[in-house]
Design a protein around this motif. Structure first.
Motif, mmCIF file in Angstrom:
data_model
loop_
_atom_site.group_PDB
_atom_site.id
_atom_site.type_symbol
_atom_site.label_atom_id
_atom_site.label_comp_id
_atom_site.label_asym_id
_atom_site.label_seq_id
_atom_site.Cartn_x
_atom_site.Cartn_y
_atom_site.Cartn_z
ATOM 1 N N HIS A 1 0.841 -0.995 0.018
ATOM 2 C CA HIS A 1 0.049 -0.121 -0.074
ATOM 3 C C HIS A 1 0.922 1.309 0.128
ATOM 4 C CE1 HIS A 1 0.621 -1.085 4.143
ATOM 5 N NE2 HIS A 1 0.839 0.094 4.612
ATOM 6 N N VAL A 2 0.367 2.356 -0.216
ATOM 7 C CA VAL A 2 1.063 3.647 -0.327
ATOM 8 C C VAL A 2 1.038 4.017 1.275
ATOM 9 C CG1 VAL A 2 0.586 6.061 -0.804
ATOM 10 C CG2 VAL A 2 0.137 4.398 -2.498
ATOM 11 N N ARG A 3 2.062 4.640 1.770
ATOM 12 C CA ARG A 3 2.404 5.315 3.032
ATOM 13 C C ARG A 3 2.770 6.609 3.140
ATOM 14 N NH1 ARG A 3 6.932 0.699 4.516
ATOM 15 N NH2 ARG A 3 7.790 2.811 5.678
ATOM 16 N N VAL A 4 1.758 7.442 3.775
ATOM 17 C CA VAL A 4 2.184 8.804 3.804
ATOM 18 C C VAL A 4 2.808 8.715 5.191
ATOM 19 C CG1 VAL A 4 1.400 10.794 4.225
ATOM 20 C CG2 VAL A 4 -0.009 9.341 2.504
ATOM 21 N N GLU A 5 4.024 9.304 5.138
ATOM 22 C CA GLU A 5 4.688 9.210 6.242
ATOM 23 C C GLU A 5 4.977 10.523 7.195
ATOM 24 O OE1 GLU A 5 6.452 6.730 7.139
ATOM 25 O OE2 GLU A 5 6.549 5.371 5.416
ATOM 26 N N THR A 6 4.551 10.388 8.232
ATOM 27 C CA THR A 6 4.436 11.746 9.296
ATOM 28 C C THR A 6 5.546 12.011 9.693
ATOM 29 O OG1 THR A 6 3.968 10.400 11.053
ATOM 30 C CG2 THR A 6 2.201 10.803 9.729
ATOM 31 N N CYS A 7 6.660 11.448 9.882
ATOM 32 C CA CYS A 7 7.952 11.923 10.593
ATOM 33 C C CYS A 7 8.880 11.218 9.908
ATOM 34 C CB CYS A 7 7.719 11.608 11.843
ATOM 35 S SG CYS A 7 7.556 9.873 12.320
ATOM 36 N N ALA A 8 10.273 11.834 10.242
ATOM 37 C CA ALA A 8 11.536 11.168 9.608
ATOM 38 C C ALA A 8 12.389 10.961 11.175
ATOM 39 C CB ALA A 8 12.419 12.229 8.941
ATOM 40 N N ARG A 9 12.894 9.854 11.270
ATOM 41 C CA ARG A 9 13.543 9.457 12.453
ATOM 42 C C ARG A 9 14.850 9.727 12.422
ATOM 43 N NH1 ARG A 9 12.126 3.666 14.050
ATOM 44 N NH2 ARG A 9 12.744 3.214 11.900
ATOM 45 N N ASN A 10 15.839 10.041 13.678
ATOM 46 C CA ASN A 10 16.976 10.401 13.673
ATOM 47 C C ASN A 10 17.876 9.175 13.870
ATOM 48 O OD1 ASN A 10 19.428 11.798 13.894
ATOM 49 N ND2 ASN A 10 18.835 12.475 16.046
ATOM 50 N N ILE A 11 17.811 8.153 12.858
ATOM 51 C CA ILE A 11 18.275 7.024 12.537
ATOM 52 C C ILE A 11 18.819 6.542 11.280
ATOM 53 C CG2 ILE A 11 17.357 6.070 14.780
ATOM 54 C CD1 ILE A 11 15.625 4.489 13.291
ATOM 55 N N ASP B 1 24.620 2.286 0.127
ATOM 56 C CA ASP B 1 24.113 2.786 -0.921
ATOM 57 C C ASP B 1 24.753 2.377 -2.361
ATOM 58 O OD1 ASP B 1 26.355 4.293 -1.416
ATOM 59 O OD2 ASP B 1 25.655 6.099 -0.492
ATOM 60 N N VAL B 2 24.205 3.061 -3.508
ATOM 61 C CA VAL B 2 24.643 2.651 -4.725
ATOM 62 C C VAL B 2 25.998 3.005 -4.955
ATOM 63 C CG1 VAL B 2 22.198 2.470 -5.812
ATOM 64 C CG2 VAL B 2 23.821 4.633 -5.758
ATOM 65 N N ALA B 3 26.601 3.655 -4.210
ATOM 66 C CA ALA B 3 28.040 4.073 -4.295
ATOM 67 C C ALA B 3 28.838 3.160 -3.257
ATOM 68 C CB ALA B 3 28.199 5.378 -4.069
ATOM 69 N N GLY B 4 28.170 2.306 -2.577
ATOM 70 C CA GLY B 4 29.061 1.316 -1.668
ATOM 71 C C GLY B 4 29.205 2.139 -0.342
ATOM 72 N N ALA B 5 28.531 3.308 -0.216
ATOM 73 C CA ALA B 5 28.789 3.887 0.965
ATOM 74 C C ALA B 5 28.181 3.414 2.231
ATOM 75 C CB ALA B 5 28.442 5.748 1.028
ATOM 76 N N MET B 6 28.857 3.336 3.388
ATOM 77 C CA MET B 6 27.919 2.539 4.459
ATOM 78 C C MET B 6 28.202 3.782 5.725
ATOM 79 S SD MET B 6 26.804 -0.656 5.257
ATOM 80 C CE MET B 6 27.864 -1.731 4.523
ATOM 81 N N HIS C 1 4.464 6.042 10.716
ATOM 82 C CA HIS C 1 5.362 6.577 11.406
ATOM 83 C C HIS C 1 6.649 6.380 11.567
ATOM 84 C CE1 HIS C 1 1.518 8.253 12.879
ATOM 85 N NE2 HIS C 1 1.166 7.142 13.223
ATOM 86 N N ASN C 2 7.096 5.328 10.390
ATOM 87 C CA ASN C 2 8.289 4.818 10.259
ATOM 88 C C ASN C 2 8.851 5.080 8.831
ATOM 89 O OD1 ASN C 2 10.504 3.186 10.263
ATOM 90 N ND2 ASN C 2 9.673 1.560 11.174
ATOM 91 N N ALA C 3 9.609 5.782 8.499
ATOM 92 C CA ALA C 3 10.101 6.243 7.019
ATOM 93 C C ALA C 3 11.216 5.223 6.858
ATOM 94 C CB ALA C 3 10.276 7.426 7.059
ATOM 95 N N GLY C 4 11.689 4.219 7.608
ATOM 96 C CA GLY C 4 12.834 3.271 7.549
ATOM 97 C C GLY C 4 13.983 3.900 8.286
ATOM 98 N N ARG C 5 15.188 3.216 7.590
ATOM 99 C CA ARG C 5 16.583 3.659 8.089
ATOM 100 C C ARG C 5 17.641 3.820 6.734
ATOM 101 N NH1 ARG C 5 17.564 -0.388 12.948
ATOM 102 N NH2 ARG C 5 15.780 0.048 14.312
ATOM 103 N N TYR C 6 16.854 3.884 5.663
ATOM 104 C CA TYR C 6 17.834 4.194 4.464
ATOM 105 C C TYR C 6 17.572 5.301 3.730
ATOM 106 C CZ TYR C 6 19.808 2.056 0.366
ATOM 107 O OH TYR C 6 20.991 1.727 -0.699
#
Length: 224
Positions: free
Chosen positions: A93-103, A110-115, A153-158
């Motif tokens: 489903h589509v998720r409307v994210e209410t907040c961003a988390r500091n994590i 990422d696609v450049a290999g940065a960790m 309320h959870n936009a993930g960690r990526y």
């Protein structure tokens, strides 16, 4: 003889600027539907968008790309609305994210290999930052187009959460609305009478939901 019109009456109001963003592919997701969604939304021609300048941008799915390109986009276009899309492949489903988390994850490159080396995005900052949008109104508007849309309320960690955090923290200037929306993988095979494929969204479904959210945000930005 008629008096000359006041200068303010002759001036044409500046168009409302809306920045719409998406992401490219990333490890585990060789196809990202937000690329096409951004392109289609910013090419829409509707009477309601007559005085709207739609600016589209697709980020490479890397931390460096977000850090370099987001501030430049905001400074150049000064959008009143920032609408960001990203892929959540595990949801239907589509998720409307209410907040961003500091994590952020220290396990996903990422696609450049940065960790990332640090777990916190900004040490000492709050645990979360809320977006700026009438979230429930966005959900209702998109559901009216037949889409399964829910608040999250959870936009993930990526990178999706990372972009949302950077947009919500600052630099968006006078933006009236700033929100991130996660979209699911789309159905590519014909729908079956039974089975999981039938429950997946199509590209047209997603475009309809995206347009409804866009219209609702424009309405917010136009309010005094």
């Amino acid at each position: 003889m008629h008096a000359p019109a006041p200068q303010h009456a002759l001036a044409t109001a500046a168009p409302l600027t809306v920045l719409v963003t998406g992401f490219g592919p990333f490890p585990g997701a060789p196809f990202n539907p937000t690329e096409a969604l951004v392109r289609k939304l910013t090419r829409l021609r509707r009477p309601a968008f007559a005085d709207v300048r739609l600016v589209g941008h697709v980020f490479r799915t890397s931390y460096a790309a977000v850090d370099a390109e987001l501030p430049e986009l905001l400074a150049r276009h000064r959008p009143q609305v920032v609408l960001m899309f990203g892929l959540a492949a595990r949801t239907r489903h589509v998720r409307v994210e209410t907040c961003a988390r500091n994590i952020r994850s220290r396990l996903l490159a990422d696609v450049a290999g940065a960790m990332p080396a640090e777990y916190r995005l900004d040490p000492g900052a709050p645990r979360m930052r809320r977006g700026r949008a009438p979230f429930e109104a966005l959900r209702v508007a998109a559901r009216a187009r037949g889409a399964d849309v829910r608040l999250s309320h959870n936009a993930g960690r990526y990178l999706c959460n990372y972009l949302y955090w950077r947009a919500a923290v600052g630099g968006t200037g006078g933006s009236r609305a700033v929100v991130f929306v996660h979209v699911p993988l789309l159905r590519t095979a014909p729908a079956r009478t039974r089975g999981r494929a039938r429950r997946r969204m199509t590209a047209d479904d997603l475009l309809g939901a995206g347009e409804a959210i866009l219209r609702a945000l424009i309405g917010v930005a136009r309010k005094p």
